[in-house]
Design a protein around this motif. Structure first.
Motif, PDB file in Angstrom:
ATOM      1  N   VAL A 166       0.856  -1.193   0.000  1.00 12.78           N
ATOM      2  CA  VAL A 166       0.000   0.000   0.000  1.00 12.78           C
ATOM      3  C   VAL A 166       0.887   1.236   0.000  1.00 12.78           C
ATOM      4  N   SER A 167       0.354   2.319  -0.511  1.00 14.53           N
ATOM      5  CA  SER A 167       1.110   3.581  -0.579  1.00 14.53           C
ATOM      6  C   SER A 167       1.063   4.296   0.764  1.00 14.53           C
ATOM      7  N   TYR A 168       1.918   5.337   0.908  1.00  8.30           N
ATOM      8  CA  TYR A 168       1.903   6.161   2.122  1.00  8.30           C
ATOM      9  C   TYR A 168       0.513   6.747   2.358  1.00  8.30           C
ATOM     10  N   SER A 169      -0.080   7.253   1.292  1.00  8.84           N
ATOM     11  CA  SER A 169      -1.383   7.907   1.442  1.00  8.84           C
ATOM     12  C   SER A 169      -2.456   6.896   1.849  1.00  8.84           C
ATOM     13  N   ASP A 170      -2.427   5.693   1.256  1.00  6.26           N
ATOM     14  CA  ASP A 170      -3.409   4.666   1.638  1.00  6.26           C
ATOM     15  C   ASP A 170      -3.211   4.253   3.091  1.00  6.26           C
ATOM     16  N   ALA A 171      -1.947   4.148   3.498  1.00  2.13           N
ATOM     17  CA  ALA A 171      -1.667   3.750   4.875  1.00  2.13           C
ATOM     18  C   ALA A 171      -2.126   4.823   5.860  1.00  2.13           C
ATOM     19  N   ALA A 172      -1.941   6.097   5.498  1.00  2.79           N
ATOM     20  CA  ALA A 172      -2.306   7.194   6.397  1.00  2.79           C
ATOM     21  C   ALA A 172      -3.810   7.436   6.418  1.00  2.79           C
ATOM     22  N   LEU A 173      -4.445   7.396   5.252  1.00  3.70           N
ATOM     23  CA  LEU A 173      -5.865   7.740   5.148  1.00  3.70           C
ATOM     24  C   LEU A 173      -6.797   6.541   5.238  1.00  3.70           C
ATOM     25  N   GLY A 174      -6.249   5.334   4.984  1.00  8.90           N
ATOM     26  CA  GLY A 174      -7.106   4.145   4.943  1.00  8.90           C
ATOM     27  C   GLY A 174      -7.671   3.954   3.551  1.00  8.90           C
ATOM     28  N   SER A 175      -7.990   2.711   3.208  1.00  6.55           N
ATOM     29  CA  SER A 175      -8.545   2.433   1.887  1.00  6.55           C
ATOM     30  C   SER A 175      -9.111   1.020   1.886  1.00  6.55           C
ATOM     31  N   SER A 176      -9.560   0.550   0.743  1.00  8.56           N
ATOM     32  CA  SER A 176      -9.982  -0.849   0.579  1.00  8.56           C
ATOM     33  C   SER A 176      -9.226  -1.413  -0.617  1.00  8.56           C
ATOM     34  N   LYS A 177      -8.833  -2.670  -0.507  1.00  7.41           N
ATOM     35  CA  LYS A 177      -8.044  -3.305  -1.549  1.00  7.41           C
ATOM     36  C   LYS A 177      -8.642  -4.654  -1.928  1.00  7.41           C
ATOM     37  N   GLU A 178      -8.530  -4.972  -3.210  1.00  4.44           N
ATOM     38  CA  GLU A 178      -8.991  -6.264  -3.709  1.00  4.44           C
ATOM     39  C   GLU A 178      -7.801  -7.217  -3.771  1.00  4.44           C
ATOM     40  N   ILE A 179      -7.955  -8.397  -3.177  1.00  2.98           N
ATOM     41  CA  ILE A 179      -6.846  -9.353  -3.161  1.00  2.98           C
ATOM     42  C   ILE A 179      -7.326 -10.722  -3.671  1.00  2.98           C
ATOM     43  N   ASP A 180      -6.361 -11.572  -4.022  1.00  3.94           N
ATOM     44  CA  ASP A 180      -6.671 -12.919  -4.514  1.00  3.94           C
ATOM     45  C   ASP A 180      -6.859 -13.898  -3.359  1.00  3.94           C
ATOM     46  N   THR A 181      -7.814 -14.812  -3.533  1.00  5.66           N
ATOM     47  CA  THR A 181      -7.946 -15.976  -2.661  1.00  5.66           C
ATOM     48  C   THR A 181      -8.147 -17.187  -3.570  1.00  5.66           C
ATOM     49  N   VAL A 182      -8.143 -18.389  -2.997  1.00  3.84           N
ATOM     50  CA  VAL A 182      -8.322 -19.595  -3.814  1.00  3.84           C
ATOM     51  C   VAL A 182      -9.763 -19.794  -4.246  1.00  3.84           C
ATOM     52  N   THR A 183     -10.676 -18.976  -3.724  1.00  2.58           N
ATOM     53  CA  THR A 183     -12.080 -19.069  -4.133  1.00  2.58           C
ATOM     54  C   THR A 183     -12.532 -17.829  -4.904  1.00  2.58           C
ATOM     55  N   GLY A 184     -11.578 -16.980  -5.296  1.00  4.09           N
ATOM     56  CA  GLY A 184     -11.919 -15.769  -6.034  1.00  4.09           C
ATOM     57  C   GLY A 184     -11.369 -14.543  -5.329  1.00  4.09           C
ATOM     58  N   LYS A 185     -11.640 -13.384  -5.871  1.00  2.00           N
ATOM     59  CA  LYS A 185     -11.132 -12.131  -5.290  1.00  2.00           C
ATOM     60  C   LYS A 185     -12.067 -11.646  -4.190  1.00  2.00           C
ATOM     61  N   VAL A 186     -11.485 -11.054  -3.148  1.00  2.00           N
ATOM     62  CA  VAL A 186     -12.266 -10.440  -2.071  1.00  2.00           C
ATOM     63  C   VAL A 186     -11.706  -9.053  -1.811  1.00  2.00           C
TER      64      VAL A 186
END
Length: 372
Positions: free
Chosen positions: A271-291
Motif C-alpha cells: 500500500v502507498s503512504y497515502s493509503d496507509a495514512a488515510l485508509g482504503s480498501s483493496k482487492e486481493i486474490d484468494t483460492v475461491t476468487g477475489k475479495v
C-alpha cells in the motif's frame, strides 16, 4: 468412516516394527478363513488386518498415514470401498506369507501347499500438476494412460512344471541334513500358467498395449509429493491374475500471488503512504476468487490481517486454514521537488514521529504469533 489401522491391529501409534508384525500375525491367525469357515465377518477382519499391516509395515506409507490418515492413499479408488480393495486372499498370502512362518498360508487353502498362485500386474506411475485453486476445492482429472491388457482370444493352461503354483520346490542333502528350498518356476516365469494360444499382434505373454482414459478424484487439501492410488488401473497380469495399480504423484504448481504454508496461505499486500495514512480498501486474490478488504487509517508496515477459513482445507477434515495478508507500506524511491518540500516540512510534525503502541508488535513477536 474407515477404522483406524492402529485400532485394527490393537497397537499404539508408537509401536515398533516387530510389535506391528507380531500384532498382525496374531490377528491373521485369529480370523483366518480356514479357522472360521463360512464366517464372512471373520474374513472381513482378516482383510482389514492385512490392509493395516501393508501400510504400517512400510516406513514411508506409515509416515504418510500418521500425517494424513486414510486420505493419504485415496483418490479415484484408494484402497477401494472396503477391506482390501482389489486384493484377494491369494494376493494377501503372496505378500505376507512369511508372517505365518513359511511360503504358504500356514493353514493350506489360499496360496499355500501347492495351490494356484495369483499374480498381480505391475503398477504404473503418473504425475499430475495441480493449481492451488484445484487443491483447495478438490478436482476430478481425466488422464490418458498406456497400460497392458490381456489380448482378446488369449487362453492359458496350467503350467505342468509347477502345477500352477508358480514355485518349484527342491530338496537337497547337505551336511546339516535335508533342506527344502523354493524358487520361481523358470518354465512359466512364476505365473503358474502357460499360453495356449494368442493373437498374432500380442506379445509373448498374450498382452497388448492400449490407451485408456482414467478418471481420478483428487480430494481437497492434498500436498506436493503426496501419492494417491487408483486400484486396478495398472498393467494386467497374464492368465487369471489381477491388474496392478495406478500410482498418482501430486505436484503443486506455484501461484502468482499466494504462497502456501501447510493449510495456511500468505499474501503480500503493498500500500502507498497515502493509503496507509488515510485508509482504503483493496482487492486481493484468494483460492475461491477475489475479495475486498478494508485497510484502517494509520496501518503500520508489517501488520498481518487474518482472513479466517480462506486457506486450504485439511486433508484429514480438521477444518480450513486461514489467509494471512501481510501489509507492506511502500516507500517511494524518487520524489518531485514539491513532494520533497512537503516531507521536509512534515518531518518535524508530531504526527510523523514514530510512536509505537502496545498493539504494534515487533517483528519477532509477529513471527511468534504466526506459528502459534
Amino acid at each position: 468412516m474407515k477404522e483406524d489401522f492402529y485400532d485394527i491391529l490393537g497397537i499404539s501409534k508408537g509401536a515398533t516394527a516387530a510389535e506391528i508384525k507380531k500384532a498382525y500375525r496374531k490377528k491373521a491367525i485369529e480370523f483366518h478363513p480356514d479357522k472360521n469357515p463360512g464366517d464372512s465377518s471373520a474374513e472381513e477382519k482378516f482383510k482389514k488386518a492385512a490392509e493395516a499391516y501393508e501400510v504400517l509395515s512400510d516406513p514411508n506409507k506409515k509416515a504418510r498415514y500418521d500425517q494424513y490418515g486414510h486420505q493419504a492413499f485415496e483418490g479415484g479408488g484408494g484402497f477401494g470401498g472396503g477391506g482390501r480393495g482389489g486384493m484377494n486372499m491369494d494376493d494377501i498370502f503372496s505378500q505376507f506369507g512369511d508372517i505365518f512362518g513359511g511360503g504358504g498360508g500356514g493353514f493350506g487353502g489360499f496360496g499355500g501347499g501347492g495351490g494356484r498362485r495369483t499374480v498381480k500386474g505391475s503398477n504404473l506411475r503418473v504425475r499430475i500438476k495441480l493449481t492451488l485453486e484445484e487443491i483447495a476445492n478438490g478436482v476430478e482429472k481425466k488422464i490418458k494412460v498406456k497400460r497392458k491388457k490381456v489380448a482378446a482370444g488369449t487362453t492359458y493352461s496350467t503350467c505342468s512344471t509347477c502345477n500352477g503354483s508358480g514355485q518349484v520346490t527342491r530338496i537337497q542333502n547337505t551336511i546339516l541334513g535335508r533342506m527344502q528350498t523354493s524358487a520361481p518356476c523358470t518354465t512359466c516365469g512364476g505365473s503358474g500358467q502357460m499360453i495356449d494360444k494368442k493373437p498374432s499382434n500380442a506379445d509373448a505373454n498374450g498382452m497388448l498395449s492400449t490407451e485408456e482414459t482414467v478418471s481420478i478424484k483428487i480430494p481437497a487439501g492434498v500436498v506436493d509429493g503426496m501419492q494417491l492410488k487408483v486400484t486396478g488401473k495398472g498393467n494386467d497380469a497374464p492368465g487369471n491374475g489381477i491388474a496392478g495399480d495406478l500410482l498418482v504423484a501430486i505436484e503443486e504448481l506455484p501461484h502468482e500471488s499466494l504462497s502456501r504454508e501447510g493449510d495456511n496461505l500468505h499474501y503480500d499486500l503493498y500500500v502507498s503512504y497515502s493509503d496507509a495514512a488515510l485508509g482504503s480498501s483493496k482487492e486481493i486474490d484468494t483460492v475461491t476468487g477475489k475479495v475486498r478488504i478494508k485497510i484502517e487509517p494509520g496501518v503500520q508496515s508489517g501488520k498481518i490481517l487474518r482472513l479466517r477459513s480462506k486457506g486450504i482445507p485439511s486433508i484429514n477434515g480438521y477444518g480450513t486454514g486461514d489467509l494471512l495478508v501481510h501489509v507492506n507500506v511502500w516507500t517511494p524511491k524518487t520524489l518531485t521537488k514539491e513532494q520533497k518540500e512537503f516531507f521536509e516540512k512534515m518531518s518535524a510534525d508530531e504526527h510523523f514521529q514514530p510512536k509505537p503502541e502496545s498493539e504494534d508488535k515487533s517483528f519477532f513477536e509477529k513471527v511468534k504469533d504466526m506459528f502459534s
